[in-house]
Design an enzyme around this catalytic site. Sequence first.
Site, short mmCIF file in Angstrom:
data_model
loop_
_atom_site.label_atom_id
_atom_site.label_comp_id
_atom_site.label_asym_id
_atom_site.label_seq_id
_atom_site.Cartn_x
_atom_site.Cartn_y
_atom_site.Cartn_z
N TRP A 143 -97.18 -4.87 15.14
CA TRP A 143 -95.83 -5.33 14.82
C TRP A 143 -94.94 -4.22 14.29
CZ3 TRP A 143 -95.70 -3.66 9.95
CH2 TRP A 143 -96.92 -3.62 9.24
N ASN A 144 -95.51 -3.06 13.97
CA ASN A 144 -94.70 -2.13 13.16
C ASN A 144 -93.66 -1.36 13.96
OD1 ASN A 144 -96.83 -0.66 14.34
ND2 ASN A 144 -96.68 0.91 12.77
N GLY B 206 -103.42 -0.40 16.66
CA GLY B 206 -103.54 -1.28 15.50
C GLY B 206 -104.49 -0.67 14.49
N SER B 207 -105.13 -1.52 13.72
CA SER B 207 -105.94 -1.02 12.61
C SER B 207 -107.29 -0.48 13.12
CB SER B 207 -106.20 -2.15 11.61
OG SER B 207 -106.95 -3.17 12.24
N LYS C 11 -100.54 -8.25 25.02
CA LYS C 11 -100.55 -9.18 23.89
C LYS C 11 -99.84 -8.48 22.74
CE LYS C 11 -102.74 -9.99 20.26
NZ LYS C 11 -101.58 -10.43 19.50
N PRO C 12 -98.54 -8.70 22.62
CA PRO C 12 -97.86 -8.10 21.47
C PRO C 12 -98.20 -8.91 20.22
CG PRO C 12 -96.28 -9.34 22.80
CD PRO C 12 -97.64 -9.51 23.44
N ASP C 13 -97.94 -8.37 19.05
CA ASP C 13 -98.10 -9.18 17.84
C ASP C 13 -97.06 -10.31 17.89
OD1 ASP C 13 -99.42 -8.59 14.84
OD2 ASP C 13 -97.73 -9.97 14.91
N GLU D 119 -105.70 3.43 3.66
CA GLU D 119 -104.34 3.41 4.21
C GLU D 119 -103.55 2.31 3.48
OE1 GLU D 119 -103.79 1.71 8.16
OE2 GLU D 119 -102.51 3.40 8.69
N CYS E 105 -97.84 4.46 11.41
CA CYS E 105 -99.20 5.01 11.39
C CYS E 105 -99.21 6.49 11.04
CB CYS E 105 -99.85 4.79 12.75
SG CYS E 105 -98.86 5.42 14.11
N GLU F 230 -105.27 3.74 19.34
CA GLU F 230 -104.36 4.44 18.42
C GLU F 230 -104.43 3.69 17.11
OE1 GLU F 230 -102.95 7.18 19.25
OE2 GLU F 230 -103.14 7.15 21.42
N LEU F 231 -105.05 4.29 16.10
CA LEU F 231 -105.42 3.53 14.90
C LEU F 231 -104.72 4.06 13.64
CD1 LEU F 231 -109.20 3.29 15.88
CD2 LEU F 231 -107.34 1.75 16.49
P1 NAD Z 1 -104.23 -5.17 13.58
O1 NAD Z 1 -105.41 -4.40 14.03
O2 NAD Z 1 -104.43 -6.26 12.61
O3 NAD Z 1 -103.48 -5.83 14.83
C1 NAD Z 1 -103.08 -5.07 15.95
C2 NAD Z 1 -103.07 -5.98 17.16
O4 NAD Z 1 -104.40 -6.41 17.42
C3 NAD Z 1 -102.25 -7.26 16.98
O5 NAD Z 1 -101.61 -7.59 18.19
C4 NAD Z 1 -103.31 -8.29 16.64
O6 NAD Z 1 -102.93 -9.61 16.96
C5 NAD Z 1 -104.46 -7.84 17.52
N1 NAD Z 1 -105.79 -8.26 17.07
C6 NAD Z 1 -106.18 -8.69 15.86
N2 NAD Z 1 -107.49 -8.99 15.86
C7 NAD Z 1 -107.95 -8.73 17.10
C8 NAD Z 1 -109.23 -8.82 17.72
N3 NAD Z 1 -110.30 -9.25 17.05
N4 NAD Z 1 -109.33 -8.45 19.00
C9 NAD Z 1 -108.28 -7.98 19.69
N5 NAD Z 1 -107.03 -7.89 19.16
C10 NAD Z 1 -106.87 -8.26 17.88
O7 NAD Z 1 -103.21 -4.10 13.03
P2 NAD Z 1 -101.76 -4.37 12.40
O8 NAD Z 1 -101.94 -4.74 10.98
O9 NAD Z 1 -100.97 -5.26 13.28
O10 NAD Z 1 -101.10 -2.93 12.55
C11 NAD Z 1 -101.16 -1.99 11.55
C12 NAD Z 1 -102.22 -0.94 11.85
O11 NAD Z 1 -101.94 -0.32 13.09
C13 NAD Z 1 -102.24 0.16 10.84
O12 NAD Z 1 -103.57 0.48 10.50
C14 NAD Z 1 -101.59 1.32 11.55
O13 NAD Z 1 -101.95 2.59 11.06
C15 NAD Z 1 -102.02 1.09 12.95
N6 NAD Z 1 -101.09 1.72 13.90
C16 NAD Z 1 -101.51 2.83 14.58
C17 NAD Z 1 -100.65 3.49 15.46
C18 NAD Z 1 -101.05 4.74 16.20
O14 NAD Z 1 -100.38 5.14 17.13
N7 NAD Z 1 -102.15 5.40 15.83
C19 NAD Z 1 -99.35 3.00 15.63
C20 NAD Z 1 -98.97 1.88 14.91
C21 NAD Z 1 -99.85 1.24 14.06
#
Ligand code: NAD
Length: 545
Positions: free
Chosen positions: A185-186, A260-261, A209-211, A414, A316, A282-283
Amino acid sequence: MTDSKGTTQATVSTLPAAADNPVFAAPAGTRTAADVVTPELVARLTRDVVGSGKTRNHAPATGAKLADLPESTPEDVATAFERARQAQYLWARTPVRQRAAVLLRFHDLVLRRQAEVLDLIQAETGKARLHAHEEVQAVSVAARHYGRKAPSYLAPKRHTGVTPTLTRVTELRQPRGVVGQISPWNYPFELSVGDALPALVAGNAVVMKPDTETALTAMWARELLIEAGLPAGVWQVVLGDGPVIGPAVVQHADFVSFTGSTRTGREVAQGAAARLVGCSLELGGKNAMLVLRDADLDKAAAGAVRGSFSSAGQLCISIERLFVHESVADAFVERFAARTRAMRLGGDLAYGADMGSLVSERQLATVRRHVDEAVEQGAKVVTGGRARPDIGPYFYEPTILDGVRPAMAVCEEETFGPVVSIYRFTDEDDAIARANATPYGLNASVWTRDGARGRAVAARLRAGTVNVNESYAAAYGSAQAPMGGMGDSGLGRRHGSEGILKYTEAQTVAQQRLVPLAPSFGLSHEQYAQLMTRGLRAMKALRLR
Ligand code: NAD
């Protein structure tokens, strides 16, 4: 508050009122999220979502419901992949120059219609408009780069064959098929369409699948890309809870692109590994900035504000650890704190605020926990350290902490919020070692008046991108060069050749001419072996590669 050693410790409750960040108020008549996100717009943008359930998202600036949205089931995800597969067949046969032309038209449309997406990004994320514009810039850069360069990245490449001139070798790049893309979502514009563009131009279809909280921004991007010429079926969208439908996306994809995370990234990687499909991840990060003793302190302080507080630190690649040479630390912190205190906070859909809201109660809770625990354990709040419910439910002041020690969560985990900790160093090697002492390795920043020295320090930092005299935008914005994480920060890269070739399978086509690679013309096995031995020696002498 005074501790046992007699040092003064600022705490959340004892901060002087003067430390409050001013509130930015947009001119009267500025539209609100509710004015922008009308039921008609939501119906138009979401009509192609595969799913008939119901979910909703929220406006962080107020905490109120923003829109009713469709929700998908795992069966809907399967349907979306079937549709994408059908559309991909023709798309992959469309000449690459035509596919690339879609990106270049999209580039122009984004810049022309940016006000629409800036409103949506702000409505869905609560970030300041200036930070929303970073997404417009990043998407435009990606569209231009892959619009111009995809044909050469994807062009067939000739290689020297095993028997030069007799073996004609061509490397082809075949699309993987349907890419499953899961985005956070960020940065909902950049991390949805920005990452989909190279997958699409390489001839793939995408099921995204966007947030859910930021789905409208992703759907707006899709609508605009279709206006630019993308066949609608090539980009399918599903919406719903990550743990419910995310695994279904991984289950059907020919390649998974996940942002994501780190925690979720590991699950995604395991799902992809079990199916033997590739993935890029990309985490998260715990990114460090180093201010060397010869740094221009005013520029470094301004860079630290950008690095730590863009999108309220929900970036991130944002800076959460700031290593400053002892000899300049006080002077630097004074400048950095003064700039930080002057930042205007606000969530209005207009330029002017220096920082917006956090996205949710969950983000606010993490930020509060990290700051409050650190303060309880003896850290000092230089500025900030408070939620600002007077502006909106999830606003939190940009916060600088000093005296943070390794046992504190804010030191190692983080935060993903507007919180940065100051650490002092006297020895550059020690600073580099401390900056590298994290499982993450996403981004870093070095400030010095000596560019060569900055680049030398950069090469010793374990991070996928390092910016010298900038915080993050110089490396991220340079789309010809790869961007991504080392260690727990990810697998694979976006941008540059790696950012598009990961969405392809290399295929080698070798045509043998005139003689076979076997004994022929009456040669015995031994004579053939001797001929080949002479040939191999000759090829090395001729410096063939
Ligand atoms: P998140 O991992 O909770 O969610 C990311 C996406 O994954 C969402 O669309 C979510 O619905 C989906 N998701 C959740 N559980 C899942 C599962 N079990 N299987 C598959 N998909 C699932 O992360 P967040 O809180 O939305 O985003 C923040 C994190 O993303 C931070 O840690 C940040 O550092 C990281 N991030 C990294 C980058 C990069 O380029 N390295 C860029 C932006 C954000």
